[in-house]
Design a protein around this motif. Sequence first.
Motif, PDB file in Angstrom:
ATOM      1  N   HIS A  24      -3.853  -0.022  13.800  1.00 20.49           N
ATOM      2  CA  HIS A  24      -3.664   1.309  13.237  1.00 20.49           C
ATOM      3  C   HIS A  24      -3.081   1.119  11.845  1.00 20.49           C
ATOM      4  CE1 HIS A  24      -4.493   3.148  17.064  1.00 20.49           C
ATOM      5  NE2 HIS A  24      -3.493   2.515  17.641  1.00 20.49           N
ATOM      6  N   ALA A  25      -3.468   1.960  10.912  1.00 18.09           N
ATOM      7  CA  ALA A  25      -2.926   1.873   9.556  1.00 18.09           C
ATOM      8  C   ALA A  25      -2.800   3.265   8.966  1.00 18.09           C
ATOM      9  CB  ALA A  25      -3.822   1.005   8.671  1.00 18.09           C
ATOM     10  N   ILE A  26      -1.829   3.424   8.078  1.00 20.51           N
ATOM     11  CA  ILE A  26      -1.665   4.662   7.327  1.00 20.51           C
ATOM     12  C   ILE A  26      -1.550   4.309   5.848  1.00 20.51           C
ATOM     13  CG2 ILE A  26      -0.259   6.719   6.903  1.00 20.51           C
ATOM     14  CD1 ILE A  26       0.834   6.482   9.729  1.00 20.51           C
ATOM     15  N   ILE A  27      -2.318   4.992   5.032  1.00 21.82           N
ATOM     16  CA  ILE A  27      -2.200   4.836   3.587  1.00 21.82           C
ATOM     17  C   ILE A  27      -1.965   6.211   2.978  1.00 21.82           C
ATOM     18  CG2 ILE A  27      -4.721   4.924   3.243  1.00 21.82           C
ATOM     19  CD1 ILE A  27      -4.253   2.986   0.840  1.00 21.82           C
ATOM     20  N   ARG A  28      -0.936   6.296   2.131  1.00 18.94           N
ATOM     21  CA  ARG A  28      -0.614   7.546   1.447  1.00 18.94           C
ATOM     22  C   ARG A  28      -1.268   7.538   0.069  1.00 18.94           C
ATOM     23  NH1 ARG A  28       5.476   9.942   0.261  1.00 18.94           N
ATOM     24  NH2 ARG A  28       4.820  11.870  -0.803  1.00 18.94           N
TER      25      ARG A  28
ATOM     26  N   LYS B  11      -3.791  -0.856 -11.044  1.00 18.10           N
ATOM     27  CA  LYS B  11      -2.448  -0.557 -10.549  1.00 18.10           C
ATOM     28  C   LYS B  11      -2.285  -1.019  -9.105  1.00 18.10           C
ATOM     29  CE  LYS B  11       0.850   3.250 -10.039  1.00 18.10           C
ATOM     30  NZ  LYS B  11       1.046   4.723 -10.131  1.00 18.10           N
ATOM     31  N   GLY B  12      -3.376  -0.983  -8.337  1.00 22.74           N
ATOM     32  CA  GLY B  12      -3.337  -1.415  -6.945  1.00 22.74           C
ATOM     33  C   GLY B  12      -2.966  -2.873  -6.803  1.00 22.74           C
ATOM     34  N   LYS B  13      -3.459  -3.723  -7.725  1.00 25.58           N
ATOM     35  CA  LYS B  13      -3.129  -5.147  -7.692  1.00 25.58           C
ATOM     36  C   LYS B  13      -1.633  -5.350  -7.903  1.00 25.58           C
ATOM     37  CE  LYS B  13      -4.329  -9.601  -9.748  1.00 25.58           C
ATOM     38  NZ  LYS B  13      -5.139 -10.309 -10.776  1.00 25.58           N
ATOM     39  N   LYS B  14      -1.057  -4.580  -8.825  1.00 28.16           N
ATOM     40  CA  LYS B  14       0.378  -4.681  -9.085  1.00 28.16           C
ATOM     41  C   LYS B  14       1.177  -4.204  -7.878  1.00 28.16           C
ATOM     42  CE  LYS B  14       3.874  -3.612 -12.550  1.00 28.16           C
ATOM     43  NZ  LYS B  14       4.164  -2.943 -13.846  1.00 28.16           N
ATOM     44  N   MET B  15       0.697  -3.138  -7.219  1.00 28.42           N
ATOM     45  CA  MET B  15       1.350  -2.642  -6.002  1.00 28.42           C
ATOM     46  C   MET B  15       1.396  -3.732  -4.934  1.00 28.42           C
ATOM     47  SD  MET B  15      -0.258   1.149  -5.454  1.00 28.42           S
ATOM     48  CE  MET B  15       0.352   2.591  -6.317  1.00 28.42           C
ATOM     49  N   LEU B  16       0.284  -4.436  -4.778  1.00 26.74           N
ATOM     50  CA  LEU B  16       0.209  -5.493  -3.769  1.00 26.74           C
ATOM     51  C   LEU B  16       1.158  -6.635  -4.102  1.00 26.74           C
ATOM     52  CD1 LEU B  16      -3.672  -5.545  -3.318  1.00 26.74           C
ATOM     53  CD2 LEU B  16      -2.014  -4.796  -1.615  1.00 26.74           C
ATOM     54  N   GLU B  17       1.226  -7.001  -5.371  1.00 26.44           N
ATOM     55  CA  GLU B  17       2.084  -8.105  -5.794  1.00 26.44           C
ATOM     56  C   GLU B  17       3.565  -7.779  -5.617  1.00 26.44           C
ATOM     57  OE1 GLU B  17       0.828  -8.677  -9.795  1.00 26.44           O
ATOM     58  OE2 GLU B  17      -0.915  -9.904  -9.256  1.00 26.44           O
TER      59      GLU B  17
ATOM     60  N   GLY C  73       4.734  -5.429  -3.471  1.00 28.05           N
ATOM     61  CA  GLY C  73       5.004  -4.890  -2.137  1.00 28.05           C
ATOM     62  C   GLY C  73       5.294  -3.405  -2.126  1.00 28.05           C
ATOM     63  N   THR C  74       4.798  -2.671  -3.127  1.00 32.82           N
ATOM     64  CA  THR C  74       5.086  -1.242  -3.230  1.00 32.82           C
ATOM     65  C   THR C  74       3.903  -0.361  -2.835  1.00 32.82           C
ATOM     66  OG1 THR C  74       4.468  -1.261  -5.580  1.00 32.82           O
ATOM     67  CG2 THR C  74       6.798  -1.600  -5.040  1.00 32.82           C
TER      68      THR C  74
ATOM     69  N   ALA D  91      -6.656  -7.652   4.620  1.00 28.26           N
ATOM     70  CA  ALA D  91      -7.888  -7.372   3.873  1.00 28.26           C
ATOM     71  C   ALA D  91      -8.071  -5.868   3.655  1.00 28.26           C
ATOM     72  CB  ALA D  91      -9.092  -7.945   4.625  1.00 28.26           C
ATOM     73  N   LEU D  92      -7.734  -5.074   4.665  1.00 28.38           N
ATOM     74  CA  LEU D  92      -7.883  -3.632   4.543  1.00 28.38           C
ATOM     75  C   LEU D  92      -6.968  -3.095   3.447  1.00 28.38           C
ATOM     76  CD1 LEU D  92      -9.180  -1.038   5.674  1.00 28.38           C
ATOM     77  CD2 LEU D  92      -7.239  -0.864   7.237  1.00 28.38           C
ATOM     78  N   GLU D  93      -5.712  -3.559   3.431  1.00 27.50           N
ATOM     79  CA  GLU D  93      -4.783  -3.111   2.404  1.00 27.50           C
ATOM     80  C   GLU D  93      -5.295  -3.487   1.014  1.00 27.50           C
ATOM     81  OE1 GLU D  93      -0.050  -3.393   1.188  1.00 27.50           O
ATOM     82  OE2 GLU D  93      -0.919  -4.963   2.450  1.00 27.50           O
ATOM     83  N   TRP D  94      -5.741  -4.701   0.852  1.00 30.61           N
ATOM     84  CA  TRP D  94      -6.209  -5.174  -0.444  1.00 30.61           C
ATOM     85  C   TRP D  94      -7.390  -4.347  -0.932  1.00 30.61           C
ATOM     86  CZ3 TRP D  94     -10.547  -7.292  -2.753  1.00 30.61           C
ATOM     87  CH2 TRP D  94     -10.339  -7.933  -3.986  1.00 30.61           C
ATOM     88  N   LYS D  95      -8.367  -4.103  -0.069  1.00 27.34           N
ATOM     89  CA  LYS D  95      -9.569  -3.374  -0.467  1.00 27.34           C
ATOM     90  C   LYS D  95      -9.271  -1.902  -0.760  1.00 27.34           C
ATOM     91  CE  LYS D  95     -12.868  -6.343   1.984  1.00 27.34           C
ATOM     92  NZ  LYS D  95     -13.810  -6.604   0.866  1.00 27.34           N
ATOM     93  N   LEU D  96      -8.414  -1.285   0.040  1.00 28.76           N
ATOM     94  CA  LEU D  96      -8.088   0.122  -0.183  1.00 28.76           C
ATOM     95  C   LEU D  96      -7.304   0.308  -1.483  1.00 28.76           C
ATOM     96  CD1 LEU D  96      -7.101   1.322   3.409  1.00 28.76           C
ATOM     97  CD2 LEU D  96      -9.192   1.870   2.154  1.00 28.76           C
ATOM     98  N   CYS D  97      -6.321  -0.577  -1.722  1.00 24.27           N
ATOM     99  CA  CYS D  97      -5.530  -0.469  -2.944  1.00 24.27           C
ATOM    100  C   CYS D  97      -6.391  -0.713  -4.179  1.00 24.27           C
ATOM    101  CB  CYS D  97      -4.361  -1.448  -2.912  1.00 24.27           C
ATOM    102  SG  CYS D  97      -3.056  -0.959  -1.778  1.00 24.27           S
TER     103      CYS D  97
END
Length: 200
Positions: free
Chosen positions: A108-112, A80-86, A88-89, A67-73
Amino acid sequence: MNFDNYVKHLRYYGNHINEYHHKEVEKNFYKVLDKLGEPTGTDDAVFITLRLKSKSDWIIANNACNALEWKLCKFFWKRKGKKMLETGTAPYVSSIEHNLIRIKDHIHAIIRLKDLKQYYSHQEIESKVTEIAYQLNEVNAKSPDAVRVRIFPFCDRTEKEANEVGNSLEYICKTSSKHYNPLSRKILSSQSQNSIKTKL
């Protein structure tokens, strides 16, 4: 980056020494580096720690990671975030620290933050990431220490910057072993969650 510059064999939890599995931590270190990319640019990265609700387990932590990855992207990259999730990039990695001595399951998580079309100040980034994290059902919204956010430059122009990146990558992998991979995540339906919970 060379893992041997950041390895830490001795790490204490209370009065206990954490068992450190060098080869497994090193393997995951390079996996994280590969996912986030070489720190040669001027991007910022965000290190996030989530303390979950008291009766959390691996499944709950896994759901929080997803959920954290989805919301942050969705916030930082919009469509573009939706495409990244689909594909895996997405430049995001998370680890679940599970069943540590006297420490509950946590994340723990890291987002660039690379290739953003909009500028965000560090204050805006910290505020939005914290807000998103506290919106997760798995996080205790009443606890002021449930979410911790640290922003740092994801680059190696100086020794200090390289150390911050390298130490952060090592830290997120530190509980890796032959029997447990903190980076492992699954997309779980409600039915599969119940099945796995029974097995655990």
